[in-house]
Write an enzyme that holds these catalytic residues in place. Sequence first.
Site, PDB file in Angstrom:
ATOM      1  N   TRP A 194      14.257 -24.769  15.351  1.00 58.15           N
ATOM      2  CA  TRP A 194      13.339 -25.558  14.498  1.00 58.15           C
ATOM      3  C   TRP A 194      12.723 -24.725  13.382  1.00 58.15           C
ATOM      4  CZ3 TRP A 194       9.792 -29.561  17.416  1.00 58.15           C
ATOM      5  CH2 TRP A 194      10.603 -30.536  18.013  1.00 58.15           C
TER       6      TRP A 194
ATOM      7  N   GLU B 285      16.272 -14.627   8.847  1.00 59.58           N
ATOM      8  CA  GLU B 285      14.979 -14.789   8.162  1.00 59.58           C
ATOM      9  C   GLU B 285      13.975 -13.743   8.640  1.00 59.58           C
ATOM     10  OE1 GLU B 285      14.689 -18.928   9.135  1.00 59.58           O
ATOM     11  OE2 GLU B 285      16.398 -19.310   7.814  1.00 59.58           O
TER      12      GLU B 285
ATOM     13  N   GLY C 282      21.241 -22.945   5.607  1.00 61.60           N
ATOM     14  CA  GLY C 282      20.417 -23.892   4.856  1.00 61.60           C
ATOM     15  C   GLY C 282      20.925 -24.204   3.460  1.00 61.60           C
TER      16      GLY C 282
ATOM     17  N   SER D  80      24.534 -24.082   8.243  1.00 57.67           N
ATOM     18  CA  SER D  80      24.878 -25.399   7.682  1.00 57.67           C
ATOM     19  C   SER D  80      25.769 -26.255   8.595  1.00 57.67           C
ATOM     20  CB  SER D  80      25.518 -25.253   6.304  1.00 57.67           C
ATOM     21  OG  SER D  80      24.554 -24.741   5.392  1.00 57.67           O
TER      22      SER D  80
ATOM     23  N   GLY E 203      20.214 -25.071  12.648  1.00 58.51           N
ATOM     24  CA  GLY E 203      18.846 -25.065  12.129  1.00 58.51           C
ATOM     25  C   GLY E 203      18.416 -26.467  11.742  1.00 58.51           C
ATOM     26  N   GLY E 204      18.475 -26.750  10.443  1.00 59.12           N
ATOM     27  CA  GLY E 204      17.980 -28.019   9.897  1.00 59.12           C
ATOM     28  C   GLY E 204      18.398 -29.265  10.666  1.00 59.12           C
TER      29      GLY E 204
HETATM   30  P1  PGA Z   1      20.934 -24.182   9.162  1.00 55.80           P
HETATM   31  O1  PGA Z   1      20.246 -22.921   9.848  1.00 55.80           O
HETATM   32  O2  PGA Z   1      21.700 -24.900  10.236  1.00 55.80           O
HETATM   33  O3  PGA Z   1      19.778 -25.000   8.626  1.00 55.80           O
HETATM   34  O4  PGA Z   1      21.824 -23.674   8.095  1.00 55.80           O
HETATM   35  C1  PGA Z   1      20.921 -22.176  10.820  1.00 55.80           C
HETATM   36  C2  PGA Z   1      20.014 -21.102  11.346  1.00 55.80           C
HETATM   37  O5  PGA Z   1      19.193 -20.588  10.584  1.00 55.80           O
HETATM   38  O6  PGA Z   1      20.099 -20.735  12.518  1.00 55.80           O
END
Ligand code: PGA
Length: 236
Positions: free
Chosen positions: A8, A92, A163, A199, A220-221
């Site tokens: 998240w 990140e 992302g 992604s 992620g998203g």
């Molecule tokens: P995303 O992020 O699916 O939004 O690209 C993946 C992640 O950061 O683990």
Amino acid sequence: MRYLLGNWKMNGQIDSIKAYEKNFKVCKGYDEVYLGIALPSIYLGNANGLKKKVFIGAQNVSEYEKGAYTGEISSQMLADLDVDFCLIGHSERRMYFNESDESLNKKIKATLTKNILPVLCIGERIDDETKLAILKSQIQNALSNLEPNIPLVVAYEPVWAIGTGKIPTIEDIESTCALVKSIIKDTLGVEKPVLYGGSVKSSNSAEIVALKSVDGLLVGGASLDPQEFINILKTY
Ligand code: PGA
């Protein structure tokens, strides 16, 4: 065992957990999939309901055991909240919080002492000829001095794919994950599960998760929407 992990990041509010739990339908027939969601740490104590449906993860842990480290959260604190797994070294965190491979090695050791499954994240920033050397040094440094039989999952996430809606070609995902597996084997002496992340959504997950060298996905998203997360699971 295959894996589907959601992350998240710094999204959602306290009500989002309840809403997610309510809208999350447990899928039958996917018993062989380790289904987990990494929540913001502050909400980990509010995830008892969700924990009946999925494994619960943290997104970071302190490398220190305890003491004067204001703002840090120890592996013991995560264990007190019954946390099942922990992301380690997400790009990140490496990028914005300067996490080094040496500190990630300590974080992995910290989770292992509390029976929390470490999910080491690795990935190159740009897709060029330096990629192999970068992945190799990330893996070798983060996994130095670890026993072969430790529980461990490695998530390969090209930073440029996170992302952005861009993903490597299917052939590139397969060859890089195969390479990651072989570097892990050279480092630890044994293979470990390797996930792909960056992604991922339900429209591209089927062909990625079907790859020989991919043991699952880190999302992620698309994990913020329980229906989309389930749709991804259905492509397994
Ligand atoms: P995303 O992020 O699916 O939004 O690209 C993946 C992640 O950061 O683990």
